[in-house]
Design an enzyme around this catalytic site. Sequence first.
Site, short mmCIF file in Angstrom:
data_model
loop_
_atom_site.label_atom_id
_atom_site.label_comp_id
_atom_site.label_asym_id
_atom_site.label_seq_id
_atom_site.Cartn_x
_atom_site.Cartn_y
_atom_site.Cartn_z
N LYS A 76 0.86 -1.20 0.00
CA LYS A 76 0.00 0.00 0.00
C LYS A 76 0.89 1.24 0.00
CE LYS A 76 -3.90 1.95 2.65
NZ LYS A 76 -4.80 1.75 3.80
N SER A 157 -9.72 1.78 2.88
CA SER A 157 -8.87 2.55 2.00
C SER A 157 -7.83 1.69 1.26
CB SER A 157 -8.13 3.62 2.80
OG SER A 157 -7.28 3.03 3.77
N SER A 181 -9.95 -0.44 7.14
CA SER A 181 -9.37 -0.35 5.79
C SER A 181 -8.67 -1.59 5.26
CB SER A 181 -8.38 0.81 5.73
OG SER A 181 -9.09 1.99 5.55
N1 GLN Z 1 -13.13 4.06 6.26
C1 GLN Z 1 -12.58 4.58 7.47
C2 GLN Z 1 -12.30 6.04 7.34
O1 GLN Z 1 -12.55 6.60 6.31
C3 GLN Z 1 -11.38 3.79 7.89
C4 GLN Z 1 -10.17 4.11 7.14
C5 GLN Z 1 -9.00 3.29 7.55
O2 GLN Z 1 -9.13 2.26 8.22
N2 GLN Z 1 -7.82 3.78 7.18
O3 GLN Z 1 -11.85 6.66 8.26
#
Ligand code: GLN
Length: 493
Positions: A76, A157, A181
């Site tokens: 990532k 994400s 994410s």
């Molecule tokens: N979807 C969540 C957010 O937008 C979690 C994101 C993540 O785990 N990095 O904050």
Amino acid sequence: MKNYLTISEAKKCLMSREFSAYELMQHYLNRIKNYSKLNAYVTLDEEKALASAKHADERIAKGESLPLLGVPLAVKDLFCTKGIRTTACSKILSEFVPEYESTVTQNLLNNGAVFIGKTNMDEFAMGSSNITSCFGPCFLPYRKKSKPDIELVPGGSSGGSATAVASDLCVAAIGSDTGGSIRQPAAFSGLVGIKPTYGLCSRWGMVAFASSLDQAGPLTKTVEDAAIMLKAMAGYDQKDSTSEKVAIPDYTAFLGQSVKGMKIGIAREYLEGLNEENLALLEKAKSWLIDAGCEIVDISLKTTSYALPAYHIIAPAEASSNLARYDGVRYTKRAKNFSNIDELYVNSRSEGFGEEVKRRILTGTYVLSAGYYDAYYTRALKIQKMIKDDFRNNAFSKVDLILCPTTPNTAFGIEESANMSPVDMYLNDVYTVNANIAGLPAISVPAGLSKDGLPMGVQLIGNRFAEAEIFKVSHVIEKSANFAELRKEIITI
Ligand code: GLN
């Protein structure tokens, strides 16, 4: 070369010289070109990737053996990689080339892994759909049976990592999970994704979003691969003050062990408002575990619904502080037009951050501001404590693990996601944020397909450092679901 190679299969073939690491890397680089429209990778350095694969071959020839020797992985774009651009998919970091390697990626390299490239993600890991990336969206390689022409999101994400694994553009990948994410994209993509206990994997060299919640973890094709990879990534690191000194067992040794007598809790609060498909899947998972000798225990976690609101105070608060460093002076892309230092800051940040990131910074700054700190931030921390206590007193004093859904729904359309309100998007994380808020390990395992032919995952949440139990039980679910067969029914692109 067999498609959809797992880590253990790749290793076997590499060690028996069925193919070389170089050939395997070439194979993936070709596939990535053929599937470039998926937009899974944002940075590839083919020469470097092939050179490291060649080096791995030399080590194999010398008789060396390491858990990931020669295995091509995707990273990532949130992990700093020495000499390779690391952007967090934000315009503001579009020219950042780190001079250091994150601990987690270094650990993987030390275990012999070779990196293919950096994967797409939501900007600064803020999102659940991968549509906030400055490189454009990443696409799920699957389609709905009923609407095969609609393009779907891979979740976020860590959407690029999920798509890279699901469409077989790497053997496995790493992601990060602050509120879901790793697990949400894993569920959408029919993959295994684990967010470890907070402190198990070092955060050093990871672009910080919400430091008290961020954790790195693997996204893999099988539970066994997740077990292999987590062992390779994890470990104490003195460069991360929240890193924990715990022994990291060989997690694969727990796979296939009996789960007889283990107590699996189902919290009634997770069942409220659950759609029919999710309920049915949970029932199935329950019956598989009962068949394997587990005892299912009804529990109640009354603080469940407070986790998402608390998360959307704590995470933006920390993000607003963490992202203050991107000022147009260091790391970053500087605005061209400014007449004084204040303008330099303002213009660089205004041009460099996307809309969602700005929303989080504004929310975070607001909840930390003098008049509102106690009303929001202090209160959210109190709620966090209540949630931790709730898990301890009402779950892990009675059961070994909690079984619940990973996501409220399956993958949704790219267009649909562009029209969602921020709050609708945040609701994607309603079942995942709890584990982050409480610092607990949690996995998503593919367990079935929706009526529309899309993957669905179930989640297991464990007590702190109960990763071995999580792997043991998720392995039972994986085998019972026989997802490898179900996968064949999915419409792929
Ligand atoms: N979807 C969540 C957010 O937008 C979690 C994101 C993540 O785990 N990095 O904050």
